[in-house]
Scaffold this motif. Sequence first.
Motif, mmCIF file in Angstrom:
data_model
loop_
_atom_site.group_PDB
_atom_site.id
_atom_site.type_symbol
_atom_site.label_atom_id
_atom_site.label_comp_id
_atom_site.label_asym_id
_atom_site.label_seq_id
_atom_site.Cartn_x
_atom_site.Cartn_y
_atom_site.Cartn_z
ATOM 1 N N LEU A 135 47.602 49.288 56.393
ATOM 2 C CA LEU A 135 47.842 47.970 55.791
ATOM 3 C C LEU A 135 46.633 47.520 54.966
ATOM 4 N N GLN A 136 45.459 47.687 55.548
ATOM 5 C CA GLN A 136 44.233 47.270 54.871
ATOM 6 C C GLN A 136 43.987 48.103 53.621
ATOM 7 N N PHE A 137 44.306 49.384 53.696
ATOM 8 C CA PHE A 137 44.144 50.261 52.536
ATOM 9 C C PHE A 137 44.959 49.735 51.349
ATOM 10 N N MET A 138 46.209 49.365 51.620
ATOM 11 C CA MET A 138 47.065 48.852 50.547
ATOM 12 C C MET A 138 46.503 47.550 49.983
ATOM 13 N N LEU A 139 46.043 46.675 50.864
ATOM 14 C CA LEU A 139 45.532 45.382 50.405
ATOM 15 C C LEU A 139 44.227 45.539 49.631
ATOM 16 N N ILE A 140 43.394 46.475 50.056
ATOM 17 C CA ILE A 140 42.128 46.718 49.346
ATOM 18 C C ILE A 140 42.420 47.106 47.900
ATOM 19 N N TRP A 141 43.351 48.033 47.734
ATOM 20 C CA TRP A 141 43.688 48.454 46.366
ATOM 21 C C TRP A 141 44.323 47.314 45.580
ATOM 22 N N ALA A 142 45.247 46.604 46.226
ATOM 23 C CA ALA A 142 45.943 45.514 45.535
ATOM 24 C C ALA A 142 44.964 44.435 45.089
ATOM 25 N N GLY A 143 43.954 44.177 45.894
ATOM 26 C CA GLY A 143 43.026 43.106 45.580
ATOM 27 C C GLY A 143 41.873 43.521 44.692
ATOM 28 N N ALA A 144 41.417 44.769 44.814
ATOM 29 C CA ALA A 144 40.187 45.169 44.127
ATOM 30 C C ALA A 144 40.433 45.745 42.739
ATOM 31 N N ILE A 145 41.598 46.327 42.525
ATOM 32 C CA ILE A 145 41.812 47.030 41.254
ATOM 33 C C ILE A 145 41.918 46.054 40.076
ATOM 34 N N VAL A 146 42.264 44.798 40.386
ATOM 35 C CA VAL A 146 42.388 43.800 39.321
ATOM 36 C C VAL A 146 41.053 43.621 38.596
ATOM 37 N N ILE A 147 39.959 43.660 39.362
ATOM 38 C CA ILE A 147 38.635 43.473 38.751
ATOM 39 C C ILE A 147 38.369 44.565 37.716
ATOM 40 N N SER A 148 38.671 45.802 38.077
ATOM 41 C CA SER A 148 38.399 46.921 37.164
ATOM 42 C C SER A 148 39.262 46.839 35.918
ATOM 43 N N ILE A 149 40.541 46.507 36.111
ATOM 44 C CA ILE A 149 41.444 46.444 34.951
ATOM 45 C C ILE A 149 40.987 45.342 33.992
ATOM 46 N N LEU A 150 40.752 44.149 34.527
ATOM 47 C CA LEU A 150 40.336 43.042 33.667
ATOM 48 C C LEU A 150 38.961 43.297 33.054
ATOM 49 N N GLY A 151 38.074 43.907 33.847
ATOM 50 C CA GLY A 151 36.730 44.201 33.340
ATOM 51 C C GLY A 151 36.767 45.167 32.166
ATOM 52 N N LEU A 152 37.597 46.202 32.270
ATOM 53 C CA LEU A 152 37.697 47.172 31.173
ATOM 54 C C LEU A 152 38.283 46.524 29.929
ATOM 55 N N ILE A 153 39.256 45.638 30.120
ATOM 56 C CA ILE A 153 39.802 44.909 28.957
ATOM 57 C C ILE A 153 38.701 44.055 28.335
ATOM 58 N N ASP A 154 37.899 43.437 29.194
ATOM 59 C CA ASP A 154 36.834 42.536 28.737
ATOM 60 C C ASP A 154 35.807 43.251 27.853
ATOM 61 N N VAL A 155 35.437 44.477 28.245
ATOM 62 C CA VAL A 155 34.363 45.176 27.510
ATOM 63 C C VAL A 155 34.895 46.097 26.416
ATOM 64 N N GLY A 156 36.202 46.211 26.303
ATOM 65 C CA GLY A 156 36.766 47.076 25.269
ATOM 66 C C GLY A 156 36.896 48.523 25.677
ATOM 67 N N GLY A 157 37.239 48.753 26.937
ATOM 68 C CA GLY A 157 37.463 50.120 27.406
ATOM 69 C C GLY A 157 36.173 50.825 27.794
ATOM 70 N N TRP A 158 36.294 52.124 28.135
ATOM 71 C CA TRP A 158 35.152 52.885 28.625
ATOM 72 C C TRP A 158 34.026 52.978 27.584
ATOM 73 N N SER A 159 34.408 53.238 26.332
ATOM 74 C CA SER A 159 33.368 53.375 25.291
ATOM 75 C C SER A 159 32.639 52.039 25.095
ATOM 76 N N GLY A 160 33.379 50.951 25.184
ATOM 77 C CA GLY A 160 32.745 49.645 25.070
ATOM 78 C C GLY A 160 31.805 49.375 26.237
#
Lengths: 72, 602
Positions: free
Chosen positions: B195-220
């Motif tokens: 249960l915790q594994f699922m919640l960790i992914w559900a809660g933490a992956i949002v930061i990475s997705i939004l962060g990558l959009i914020d900086v313009g992807g990996w190259s950015g």
Amino acid sequence: MAEAHRSHFSIWFYIGALLTLYGALILGSGLWQIDHPAPGLALQNLHAGVWWGGFLLVSGLIYLAVFRPRHN
Amino acid sequence: MTMTLAMALPARLINLNPVDWVIIGTYFLATLGLGFYLKRFSETGEDFFLAGRQMTAWVAGLSFLAANLSSLELMGWAASSYEYGILATHWYWIGAVPAMLFLGVVMMPFYYISKTHSVPGYLQLRYGEPTRMLSAICFAFMTVLVSGVNMYAMALVLKIMLGWNISFSIWISAFTVAIYVGLGGLRSAIFNEVLQFMLIWAGAIVISILGLIDVGGWSGLVARIHAEFPGQDYTHLWSGLGSFTANPMGVHWTGIVFGLGLITSFGYWTTDFLVVQRVLAAKDLRSAQMAPIIAAGFKFCVPFIVILPGLLGLAVLPYHLVGQTQAAATGAFSYNEVLPLMLARYCGPGLLGLGITALIAGFMSGMAGNVSAFATVWTYDLHRPMIERRAVRRGLLRPAAAAAAEVAGTGDIVGISGVVPEPLRSDKHYVRMGRASILVGVLISIGTAYFVMQFASIMDYVQALFSFFIAPLFGTVILGMLWKRTTGAGGFWGLLSGTCTSVGMWLAIKVNPGALAYVALSSHAKAMAANLYQALWSGIVCVLVTVVVSLATAPRPEAELNGLVYGCTLLPDDGEMALYQRPWFWAAIVFTVLFIGNLILW
């Protein structure tokens, strides 16, 4: 799909219920924030709460359907 | 600039909204509810300590990974990636995946066929009582310390995010874990970890997705890090490891490959009972083999939710984070706080509650893993032998019968039938002992949490612990599994000398920091690099002493090694099985993906 045979308990169904509840809460909160943006938050124009809440809600419902208890 | 900005920031990062409180509260109710529900299925020793050996490969595999995905993973490695850059990924890739695959393909059959209840239990069967006791004592000591680190990390997050009192956070989280693990035993711990594994992914992956959009992807992201930290290499895995001074960690590739990839990693992932216990609960051998392979596949992906937020912090935070000591002195934010800072940057009401729930879930899964493993080792490997020794002294049990009872006793801890007329203790006695030891373990962990507050870096501290006990243990276990000539005396003295070597080097560096230049082969090495070399030297000493002492002592008859040693054990035939059903097939796929990932980020 019962993980514990004696208990006939599926952890996936339990997870589905929680994801559905969380998805509904986050989606609702995201919709509310469209007109009431939180101060100091980056990328608010993306409305992350709406799409992520919707994703969790749909995922939870799929889990509930697939792993619902079945009586043999 | 750093100090000025940091001191201008509020003491509490965020205020939660009602929806966040509902999400967090629901999580606590869900975990407790699971524990109360599963109590009815945890009445026997086999149920309580081994979850009835009924777990599927997916449940055992996700639990295997979640037990490790603790606060240290989420906060500590995000902090390390801010401090050391992408080099922290090595602890997930070369520092985990090959060892997990090795456990599934090579070692799991011996653990599973021997029907042992714990890793110290395997050592008892292979080497005898002294080695088991040494290992069990070291393990019990380590688990409660690590558990304390978990508690402290969680309390720190809650203090920063919500302004909660540290002591309140420690006590409330500790007793939640004590209740749900104490009620439902390993089954409750495992199901909660999934249960915790699922919640960790559900809660933490949002930061990475939004962060990558914020900086313009990996190259950015790479471009912004280079602009923010000119002249430093935070974005390459291997190209800066040719010299100690060309990377932020001050480490050489030999330390990563041999110290981390060979000794520390294999020691942790193949012999640390905290994680191995989850796989022992699998319903059959194939599930037990597939579980670590499934976990390895997910482990490869974990940097996306742990390392990436740290790198994003380097790129987007308007101020620079500092070490714990400097943070305490200046009031600035420390490396350890990068993940909560990123959470506060991107997540509004609702998502924020989910993100905090993910962190709390990580803390609890780590804590639950530690206390459930501690309870098993204490009950089976420390308490039970004491009872049997007392019985031998009183004449209730002959020494040979005690040994036979050990060999026979797996889940059936009273099942010494045919050897002694009456059970020494009822099954319920051991379940009660398991529940009591969970409570005691939690209390010791709470004391440890207060102790840990005095240390500068959470991760460096835990890495030091791993190198004390885990690195030499791998040498002992693998020689015992693969070399039939290894003797009981060799195993014991090898493990003891390896552990003493590691502790000795750690003390030498503490007393005289100049010793670091000899241990880590460079005066430029930092604490994390020093731990890798400590692990490497202690592993080498363990293997050398084990081999020398084994060759000087009489070997055990091969008949006694059946089920314990390669070459003396007839492994069960897999029968007719499609290629995609075979564990080694999936292990090969995961290994190939790992290889490609390293090439891409070279």
